[in-house]
Design an enzyme around this catalytic site. Sequence first.
Site, PDB file in Angstrom:
ATOM      1  CE1 TYR A 174     -16.776  -4.944   2.663  1.00  0.00           C
ATOM      2  CE2 TYR A 174     -17.506  -4.210   0.498  1.00  0.00           C
ATOM      3  CZ  TYR A 174     -16.487  -4.449   1.397  1.00  0.00           C
ATOM      4  OH  TYR A 174     -15.183  -4.190   1.040  1.00  0.00           O
ATOM      5  CG  HIS A 228     -10.469  -5.655   7.650  1.00  0.00           C
ATOM      6  ND1 HIS A 228     -10.012  -4.363   7.817  1.00  0.00           N
ATOM      7  CD2 HIS A 228     -11.580  -5.558   6.880  1.00  0.00           C
ATOM      8  CE1 HIS A 228     -10.823  -3.528   7.181  1.00  0.00           C
ATOM      9  NE2 HIS A 228     -11.773  -4.234   6.599  1.00  0.00           N
ATOM     10  CG  HIS A 241     -10.411  -5.784  -1.044  1.00  0.00           C
ATOM     11  ND1 HIS A 241     -11.740  -6.123  -1.242  1.00  0.00           N
ATOM     12  CD2 HIS A 241     -10.425  -4.711  -0.211  1.00  0.00           C
ATOM     13  CE1 HIS A 241     -12.506  -5.283  -0.577  1.00  0.00           C
ATOM     14  NE2 HIS A 241     -11.739  -4.418   0.069  1.00  0.00           N
ATOM     15  CB  SER A 283     -14.463  -7.382   3.875  1.00  0.00           C
ATOM     16  OG  SER A 283     -14.179  -6.308   4.743  1.00  0.00           O
ATOM     17  CB  THR A 304      -8.392  -1.627   2.599  1.00  0.00           C
ATOM     18  OG1 THR A 304      -9.586  -2.037   1.919  1.00  0.00           O
ATOM     19  CG2 THR A 304      -8.196  -0.125   2.395  1.00  0.00           C
TER      20      THR A 304
END
Length: 243
Positions: free
Chosen positions: A176, A171, A18, A173, A20
Amino acid sequence: MGSLNTLFPGQPPRFEPHITITTNIMIDLDDPNKTRDDVDRILSASAVALSSLPKNHDKLVRLGRVNSQRKFFKKLYFQVDSDPNLVSFARIIRELFVILPHDIEEENIKQNPQLYTKDSNGNTVKRKLSKKRTKSQSPPAQEAKQFDTSGLQYLAAQKAADWSLNEFDPHLSLVYSNIHPIDNALWRTIKTRISDYLDIDNVDSDSFNSGVSGLGWDGGVLKLVLCEGDVNDWIVLGSVDVH
């Protein structure tokens, strides 16, 4: 993303790819009916805002080089070009659903302190109106004072414009993780896997850009997500398809 996840220790959380657009969108989470209304209103308005952008781009989201930071949520990611239309969309959403509601709420606290109280943590919250009132109970609070919001709207537009230019950092990702730093051996493996998967070289080089790679898309799905607690506990409050 699944292949890259296996390279990091501790079973990093899985999540949907995704971009953000903004955080801290104000919605009412205390009343399920109001929550649903807020979510529908925000998603509908966002879809309209997105459709109103100039149709002068091939791909609204265009991926750039792979990068890494110390931050957990930016451990490994694709940079995203700051396309003027993408920046404009983020600015609109930030203004309408983050900055302006917050500023109006702050002004309302000043103008109508009788409508607010402190919770157990010392935070200012709206008083909850009792559905039942007996003769022994105190009378209702005085009527709320109305105030002009045109000045707040003007300032919110300015704040959103400044945010979109200086803070908005789109960006995509990929992983994480708390690991830091990414050592040279791991970084080489990461680059090899991404390069092999995409059949593109130098994925972490400044020469790697959307014009060369052609990676990106236009349209997709807008989602409003409650990002509280563990990543695996995040809740999708609503979504809308955009084309």
